[in-house]
Design a protein around this motif. Structure first.
Motif, PDB file in Angstrom:
ATOM      1  N   VAL A 111     -15.825   7.496  -7.856  1.00 44.91           N
ATOM      2  CA  VAL A 111     -15.950   8.907  -7.517  1.00 44.91           C
ATOM      3  C   VAL A 111     -16.847   9.051  -6.313  1.00 44.91           C
ATOM      4  CG1 VAL A 111     -16.575  11.184  -8.350  1.00 44.91           C
ATOM      5  CG2 VAL A 111     -15.749   9.479  -9.954  1.00 44.91           C
ATOM      6  N   PRO A 112     -16.318   9.431  -5.162  1.00 41.70           N
ATOM      7  CA  PRO A 112     -17.159   9.603  -3.980  1.00 41.70           C
ATOM      8  C   PRO A 112     -18.273  10.598  -4.239  1.00 41.70           C
ATOM      9  CG  PRO A 112     -14.828   9.656  -3.396  1.00 41.70           C
ATOM     10  CD  PRO A 112     -14.899   9.703  -4.890  1.00 41.70           C
ATOM     11  N   GLY A 113     -19.494  10.172  -3.929  1.00 45.35           N
ATOM     12  CA  GLY A 113     -20.631  11.079  -4.028  1.00 45.35           C
ATOM     13  C   GLY A 113     -21.176  11.270  -5.414  1.00 45.35           C
ATOM     14  N   GLN A 114     -20.589  10.579  -6.428  1.00 44.88           N
ATOM     15  CA  GLN A 114     -21.066  10.791  -7.790  1.00 44.88           C
ATOM     16  C   GLN A 114     -22.428  10.146  -7.981  1.00 44.88           C
ATOM     17  OE1 GLN A 114     -20.387  12.700  -9.940  1.00 44.88           O
ATOM     18  NE2 GLN A 114     -19.998  11.948 -11.984  1.00 44.88           N
ATOM     19  N   GLY A 115     -23.261  10.743  -8.847  1.00 46.97           N
ATOM     20  CA  GLY A 115     -24.582  10.195  -9.118  1.00 46.97           C
ATOM     21  C   GLY A 115     -24.471   8.811  -9.724  1.00 46.97           C
ATOM     22  N   ALA A 116     -25.516   8.008  -9.544  1.00 51.32           N
ATOM     23  CA  ALA A 116     -25.484   6.603  -9.946  1.00 51.32           C
ATOM     24  C   ALA A 116     -25.765   6.432 -11.420  1.00 51.32           C
ATOM     25  CB  ALA A 116     -26.532   5.836  -9.146  1.00 51.32           C
ATOM     26  N   PRO A 117     -24.776   5.975 -12.180  1.00 53.40           N
ATOM     27  CA  PRO A 117     -25.101   5.577 -13.538  1.00 53.40           C
ATOM     28  C   PRO A 117     -25.915   4.294 -13.471  1.00 53.40           C
ATOM     29  CG  PRO A 117     -22.733   5.969 -13.255  1.00 53.40           C
ATOM     30  CD  PRO A 117     -23.368   5.869 -11.898  1.00 53.40           C
ATOM     31  N   ALA A 118     -26.937   4.198 -14.290  1.00 50.26           N
ATOM     32  CA  ALA A 118     -27.827   3.045 -14.215  1.00 50.26           C
ATOM     33  C   ALA A 118     -27.053   1.756 -14.447  1.00 50.26           C
ATOM     34  CB  ALA A 118     -28.928   3.180 -15.275  1.00 50.26           C
ATOM     35  N   GLY A 119     -27.251   0.787 -13.539  1.00 51.35           N
ATOM     36  CA  GLY A 119     -26.726  -0.538 -13.756  1.00 51.35           C
ATOM     37  C   GLY A 119     -25.358  -0.815 -13.175  1.00 51.35           C
ATOM     38  N   THR A 163     -26.536  17.199 -12.476  1.00 47.82           N
ATOM     39  CA  THR A 163     -25.911  16.936 -11.180  1.00 47.82           C
ATOM     40  C   THR A 163     -26.265  15.517 -10.732  1.00 47.82           C
ATOM     41  OG1 THR A 163     -27.827  17.736  -9.960  1.00 47.82           O
ATOM     42  CG2 THR A 163     -26.154  19.372 -10.564  1.00 47.82           C
ATOM     43  N   PRO A 164     -25.518  14.951  -9.774  1.00 50.24           N
ATOM     44  CA  PRO A 164     -25.852  13.614  -9.275  1.00 50.24           C
ATOM     45  C   PRO A 164     -27.303  13.502  -8.808  1.00 50.24           C
ATOM     46  CG  PRO A 164     -23.677  14.236  -8.517  1.00 50.24           C
ATOM     47  CD  PRO A 164     -24.247  15.446  -9.195  1.00 50.24           C
ATOM     48  N   VAL A 172     -32.921  11.557  -9.569  1.00 47.84           N
ATOM     49  CA  VAL A 172     -34.353  11.857  -9.598  1.00 47.84           C
ATOM     50  C   VAL A 172     -34.965  11.515 -10.952  1.00 47.84           C
ATOM     51  CG1 VAL A 172     -36.056  13.719  -9.514  1.00 47.84           C
ATOM     52  CG2 VAL A 172     -34.224  13.626  -7.805  1.00 47.84           C
ATOM     53  N   VAL A 173     -34.302  11.945 -12.041  1.00 49.56           N
ATOM     54  CA  VAL A 173     -34.848  11.708 -13.382  1.00 49.56           C
ATOM     55  C   VAL A 173     -34.892  10.216 -13.698  1.00 49.56           C
ATOM     56  CG1 VAL A 173     -34.485  12.082 -15.847  1.00 49.56           C
ATOM     57  CG2 VAL A 173     -34.150  13.966 -14.247  1.00 49.56           C
ATOM     58  N   ILE A 174     -33.812   9.493 -13.391  1.00 49.22           N
ATOM     59  CA  ILE A 174     -33.792   8.056 -13.642  1.00 49.22           C
ATOM     60  C   ILE A 174     -34.876   7.356 -12.817  1.00 49.22           C
ATOM     61  CG2 ILE A 174     -32.449   5.936 -13.324  1.00 49.22           C
ATOM     62  CD1 ILE A 174     -29.952   7.567 -14.059  1.00 49.22           C
ATOM     63  N   GLY A 175     -35.057   7.794 -11.568  1.00 48.16           N
ATOM     64  CA  GLY A 175     -36.085   7.203 -10.718  1.00 48.16           C
ATOM     65  C   GLY A 175     -37.481   7.426 -11.266  1.00 48.16           C
ATOM     66  N   ILE A 176     -37.757   8.661 -11.729  1.00 51.33           N
ATOM     67  CA  ILE A 176     -39.074   8.962 -12.294  1.00 51.33           C
ATOM     68  C   ILE A 176     -39.296   8.170 -13.579  1.00 51.33           C
ATOM     69  CG2 ILE A 176     -40.516  10.757 -13.323  1.00 51.33           C
ATOM     70  CD1 ILE A 176     -39.201  12.753 -11.417  1.00 51.33           C
ATOM     71  N   ALA A 177     -38.266   8.102 -14.429  1.00 45.05           N
ATOM     72  CA  ALA A 177     -38.389   7.360 -15.680  1.00 45.05           C
ATOM     73  C   ALA A 177     -38.663   5.880 -15.412  1.00 45.05           C
ATOM     74  CB  ALA A 177     -37.111   7.516 -16.510  1.00 45.05           C
ATOM     75  N   ALA A 178     -37.970   5.320 -14.423  1.00 40.18           N
ATOM     76  CA  ALA A 178     -38.202   3.917 -14.071  1.00 40.18           C
ATOM     77  C   ALA A 178     -39.632   3.722 -13.568  1.00 40.18           C
ATOM     78  CB  ALA A 178     -37.200   3.467 -13.019  1.00 40.18           C
ATOM     79  N   GLY A 179     -40.121   4.663 -12.764  1.00 38.78           N
ATOM     80  CA  GLY A 179     -41.490   4.585 -12.261  1.00 38.78           C
ATOM     81  C   GLY A 179     -42.507   4.640 -13.382  1.00 38.78           C
ATOM     82  N   LEU A 239     -35.727  15.099 -20.357  1.00 42.33           N
ATOM     83  CA  LEU A 239     -34.718  15.166 -19.301  1.00 42.33           C
ATOM     84  C   LEU A 239     -33.785  13.957 -19.348  1.00 42.33           C
ATOM     85  CD1 LEU A 239     -36.902  16.470 -16.319  1.00 42.33           C
ATOM     86  CD2 LEU A 239     -35.348  17.769 -17.786  1.00 42.33           C
ATOM     87  N   MET A 240     -34.297  12.824 -19.822  1.00 41.56           N
ATOM     88  CA  MET A 240     -33.446  11.646 -19.977  1.00 41.56           C
ATOM     89  C   MET A 240     -32.384  11.853 -21.045  1.00 41.56           C
ATOM     90  SD  MET A 240     -33.818   9.217 -17.815  1.00 41.56           S
ATOM     91  CE  MET A 240     -32.865   8.001 -18.739  1.00 41.56           C
ATOM     92  N   PHE A 241     -32.652  12.723 -22.014  1.00 43.61           N
ATOM     93  CA  PHE A 241     -31.603  13.073 -22.974  1.00 43.61           C
ATOM     94  C   PHE A 241     -30.406  13.673 -22.239  1.00 43.61           C
ATOM     95  CE2 PHE A 241     -35.019  13.692 -26.411  1.00 43.61           C
ATOM     96  CZ  PHE A 241     -34.747  12.463 -26.990  1.00 43.61           C
ATOM     97  N   VAL A 242     -30.692  14.537 -21.268  1.00 42.60           N
ATOM     98  CA  VAL A 242     -29.626  15.173 -20.497  1.00 42.60           C
ATOM     99  C   VAL A 242     -28.837  14.118 -19.722  1.00 42.60           C
ATOM    100  CG1 VAL A 242     -29.118  16.809 -18.641  1.00 42.60           C
ATOM    101  CG2 VAL A 242     -30.914  17.332 -20.315  1.00 42.60           C
ATOM    102  N   VAL A 243     -29.551  13.159 -19.130  1.00 43.42           N
ATOM    103  CA  VAL A 243     -28.880  12.068 -18.406  1.00 43.42           C
ATOM    104  C   VAL A 243     -27.961  11.302 -19.351  1.00 43.42           C
ATOM    105  CG1 VAL A 243     -29.228   9.872 -17.206  1.00 43.42           C
ATOM    106  CG2 VAL A 243     -30.704  11.828 -16.683  1.00 43.42           C
TER     107      VAL A 243
END
Length: 271
Positions: free
Chosen positions: A22-30, A166-167, A172-179, A220-224
């Motif tokens: 999917v062009p432009g779709q947000g990155a699923p982890a992994g 949204t993507p 953003v949420v995955i990045g913050i959670a990883a941090g 917020l990770m629940f939403v992801v």
């Protein structure tokens, strides 16, 4: 903290296609990039609808993992003496971290491995909960109620489309959670080296603020995870990927429960 469940992005193509992007779709982890745009998806085996991932199936798998975790925790609470709690706590925490990372990055869908992870997490939670309950009577029930309350609230907000994954939101949420995961891991290492929990976990104002941030991010990770599961269903993934969806929900529930335990202990007194 383990990484979020790597279940896939939404697509609108027909389920018969062997591969999606999917062009432009947000990155699923992994998941890797596909053709320089969007994200690659694992090949979807052409099977009947009965063999595809569904929301109901993920719910059943999630409840199953939670039941395994709860039973394992109850057995640990009942059998492990108080003087052995800390040893069991750390042993299960380290093993759970290793197994969780393997499941996340290798995208393991084996039922035995994921159920084994739930058992280890149950042992960990049973030991942790027994220690906290000994110090602060009633704290475990409060943490359980708070965790389930936030989970249900986020599910309702997502269902009502008040919060949209949204993507950009997901990145953003995955990045913050990883941090946050890296910060917590470093803090644990420093604890073993120096013997001090540091300002992030000492029960002071900084520790209270850090736990509040972790609770918000976990919510917020629940939403992801909801979005990743929904997208996996839309992609027509095989049913086995439902175990990854259930794994992701278990990881976030455990994280939130631990943060509520810490926060409530800070508010009641020093650990």
């Amino acid at each position: 903290m383990k990484s979020s469940n790597p279940v896939l992005g939404r697509i609108s193509a027909a389920a018969q296609q062997p591969r999606y992007s999917v062009p432009g779709q947000g990155a699923p982890a992994g998941y890797p990039q596909a053709d320089g745009q969007g994200y690659g998806y694992p090949e979807v085996v052409q099977t009947g609808h009965a063999d595809r991932m569904t929301i109901d199936d993920v719910v059943v798998k999630t409840v199953t993992l939670l039941a395994i975790t709860a039973v394992s925790a109850a057995i640990t609470w009942a059998l492990v003496p108080l003087e052995m709690v800390r040893t069991v706590w750390w042993a299960a925490a380290i093993l759970g971290l290793v197994v969780g990372l393997v499941i996340s990055f290798a995208q393991v869908t084996n039922v035995a491995v994921i159920a084994g992870y739930a058992v280890v997490e149950g042992v960990f939670l049973g030991a942790v909960s027994k220690a906290y309950e000994y110090l602060f009577e009633g704290i475990v029930l409060q943490a359980v109620i708070a965790t389930l309350g936030v989970f249900l609230a986020m599910a309702l907000l997502y269902k009502a489309k008040i919060i949209r994954a949204t993507p950009k939101f997901m990145k953003v949420v995955i990045g913050i959670a990883a941090g946050l995961g890296i910060v917590m891991l470093v803090n644990v290492v420093l604890y073993f080296v120096t013997g001090s929990v540091g300002p992030l976990r000492d029960g002071g104002p900084i520790a209270i603020g850090f736990s509040l941030v972790c609770i918000v991010v976990a919510a917020l990770m629940f939403v992801v995870n909801f979005k990743q599961i929904e997208d996996g269903v839309a992609a027509g993934l095989p049913r086995k990927y439902g175990w990854l969806g259930a794994f992701g929900m278990l990881v976030e529930l455990v994280w939130m429960y631990l943060e509520f335990l810490r926060l409530l202990s800070y508010l009641q007194g020093d650990d």
